[in-house]
Design a protein around this motif. Structure first.
Motif, PDB file in Angstrom:
ATOM      1  N   GLN A  81       0.864  -1.180   0.000  1.00  0.00           N
ATOM      2  CA  GLN A  81       0.000   0.000   0.000  1.00  0.00           C
ATOM      3  C   GLN A  81       0.897   1.224   0.000  1.00  0.00           C
ATOM      4  O   GLN A  81       1.711   1.402   0.917  1.00  0.00           O
ATOM      5  CB  GLN A  81      -0.906   0.003   1.236  1.00  0.00           C
ATOM      6  N   MET A  82       0.761   2.049  -1.021  1.00  0.00           N
ATOM      7  CA  MET A  82       1.606   3.224  -1.179  1.00  0.00           C
ATOM      8  C   MET A  82       0.743   4.479  -1.073  1.00  0.00           C
ATOM      9  O   MET A  82      -0.145   4.698  -1.905  1.00  0.00           O
ATOM     10  CB  MET A  82       2.326   3.189  -2.529  1.00  0.00           C
ATOM     11  N   ASN A  83       1.000   5.275  -0.061  1.00  0.00           N
ATOM     12  CA  ASN A  83       0.273   6.528   0.162  1.00  0.00           C
ATOM     13  C   ASN A  83       1.223   7.711   0.034  1.00  0.00           C
ATOM     14  O   ASN A  83       2.447   7.550   0.076  1.00  0.00           O
ATOM     15  CB  ASN A  83      -0.357   6.522   1.554  1.00  0.00           C
ATOM     16  N   SER A  84       0.645   8.886  -0.103  1.00  0.00           N
ATOM     17  CA  SER A  84       1.430  10.125  -0.202  1.00  0.00           C
ATOM     18  C   SER A  84       2.553   9.979  -1.225  1.00  0.00           C
ATOM     19  O   SER A  84       3.710  10.327  -0.969  1.00  0.00           O
ATOM     20  CB  SER A  84       2.017  10.491   1.178  1.00  0.00           C
ATOM     21  N   LEU A  85       2.194   9.487  -2.382  1.00  0.00           N
ATOM     22  CA  LEU A  85       3.203   9.214  -3.407  1.00  0.00           C
ATOM     23  C   LEU A  85       3.853  10.495  -3.905  1.00  0.00           C
ATOM     24  O   LEU A  85       3.209  11.549  -4.008  1.00  0.00           O
ATOM     25  CB  LEU A  85       2.581   8.442  -4.562  1.00  0.00           C
ATOM     26  N   LYS A  86       5.138  10.373  -4.221  1.00  0.00           N
ATOM     27  CA  LYS A  86       5.938  11.493  -4.698  1.00  0.00           C
ATOM     28  C   LYS A  86       6.483  11.164  -6.090  1.00  0.00           C
ATOM     29  O   LYS A  86       6.636   9.983  -6.438  1.00  0.00           O
ATOM     30  CB  LYS A  86       7.118  11.730  -3.749  1.00  0.00           C
ATOM     31  N   PRO A  87       6.827  12.168  -6.869  1.00  0.00           N
ATOM     32  CA  PRO A  87       7.412  11.893  -8.192  1.00  0.00           C
ATOM     33  C   PRO A  87       8.644  10.992  -8.115  1.00  0.00           C
ATOM     34  O   PRO A  87       8.863  10.174  -9.025  1.00  0.00           O
ATOM     35  CB  PRO A  87       7.766  13.290  -8.701  1.00  0.00           C
ATOM     36  N   GLU A  88       9.411  11.098  -7.049  1.00  0.00           N
ATOM     37  CA  GLU A  88      10.608  10.259  -6.924  1.00  0.00           C
ATOM     38  C   GLU A  88      10.289   8.792  -6.637  1.00  0.00           C
ATOM     39  O   GLU A  88      11.188   7.955  -6.614  1.00  0.00           O
ATOM     40  CB  GLU A  88      11.564  10.811  -5.859  1.00  0.00           C
ATOM     41  N   ASP A  89       9.018   8.474  -6.410  1.00  0.00           N
ATOM     42  CA  ASP A  89       8.615   7.078  -6.275  1.00  0.00           C
ATOM     43  C   ASP A  89       8.401   6.409  -7.640  1.00  0.00           C
ATOM     44  O   ASP A  89       8.180   5.196  -7.704  1.00  0.00           O
ATOM     45  CB  ASP A  89       7.315   6.963  -5.463  1.00  0.00           C
ATOM     46  N   THR A  90       8.465   7.200  -8.694  1.00  0.00           N
ATOM     47  CA  THR A  90       8.291   6.657 -10.037  1.00  0.00           C
ATOM     48  C   THR A  90       9.367   5.625 -10.336  1.00  0.00           C
ATOM     49  O   THR A  90      10.570   5.899 -10.211  1.00  0.00           O
ATOM     50  CB  THR A  90       8.350   7.780 -11.091  1.00  0.00           C
ATOM     51  N   ALA A  91       8.929   4.415 -10.698  1.00  0.00           N
ATOM     52  CA  ALA A  91       9.858   3.312 -10.940  1.00  0.00           C
ATOM     53  C   ALA A  91       9.071   2.098 -11.418  1.00  0.00           C
ATOM     54  O   ALA A  91       7.836   2.087 -11.368  1.00  0.00           O
ATOM     55  CB  ALA A  91      10.611   2.950  -9.658  1.00  0.00           C
ATOM     56  N   VAL A  92       9.797   1.098 -11.868  1.00  0.00           N
ATOM     57  CA  VAL A  92       9.202  -0.229 -12.057  1.00  0.00           C
ATOM     58  C   VAL A  92       9.342  -0.969 -10.726  1.00  0.00           C
ATOM     59  O   VAL A  92      10.446  -1.033 -10.174  1.00  0.00           O
ATOM     60  CB  VAL A  92       9.884  -1.010 -13.183  1.00  0.00           C
ATOM     61  N   TYR A  93       8.233  -1.491 -10.239  1.00  0.00           N
ATOM     62  CA  TYR A  93       8.222  -2.196  -8.957  1.00  0.00           C
ATOM     63  C   TYR A  93       8.178  -3.703  -9.209  1.00  0.00           C
ATOM     64  O   TYR A  93       7.324  -4.189  -9.969  1.00  0.00           O
ATOM     65  CB  TYR A  93       7.019  -1.749  -8.123  1.00  0.00           C
TER      66      TYR A  93
END
Length: 123
Positions: A81-93
């Protein structure tokens, strides 16, 4: 054979939320640690969070307080569960699992990876 299938990625605005799922299937005897890694463009793959079979969790500092990892052992599934997402969280998971299989009467332990799911945080 063992497969890890991820779902739940997509495009979200900064501050938004996403929930990733990863289900393991196949000839599985048991699963110990499960985790989520991520790889941003031009960067190395890094651990985001992991969880033991007993539910002990570990997070990279950059996601603490925003991401929550959990698992359903009956379904061989791990969630992020990912909350308060930021542009720096952009990635392939990518999800990852340490899986024990029994082959010809012997236990074999290997690490398996999912195919990856894209998470893009952008306005």
């Amino acid at each position: 054979q063992v497969q890890l299938v991820e779902s739940g990625g997509g495009l979200v605005q900064p501050g938004g939320s996403l929930r990733l799922s990863c289900a393991a299937s196949g000839s599985i005897f048991s699963i110990s640690a499960m985790g989520w890694y991520r790889q941003a463009p031009g960067k190395q793959r890094e651990l985001g969070a992991d969880i033991s079979s007993g539910g002990i969790t570990n997070y990279v500092d950059s996601v603490k307080g925003r991401f929550t990892i959990s698992r359903d052992n009956a379904k061989n599934t791990v969630y992020l569960q990912m909350n308060s997402l930021k542009p720096e969280d952009t990635a392939v998971y990518y999800c990852n699992a340490q899986i024990t299989r029994v082959l010809a009467g012997r236990a074999n332990v290997d690490v398996y990876w999912g195919q990856g799911t894209q998470v893009t945080v952008s306005s």
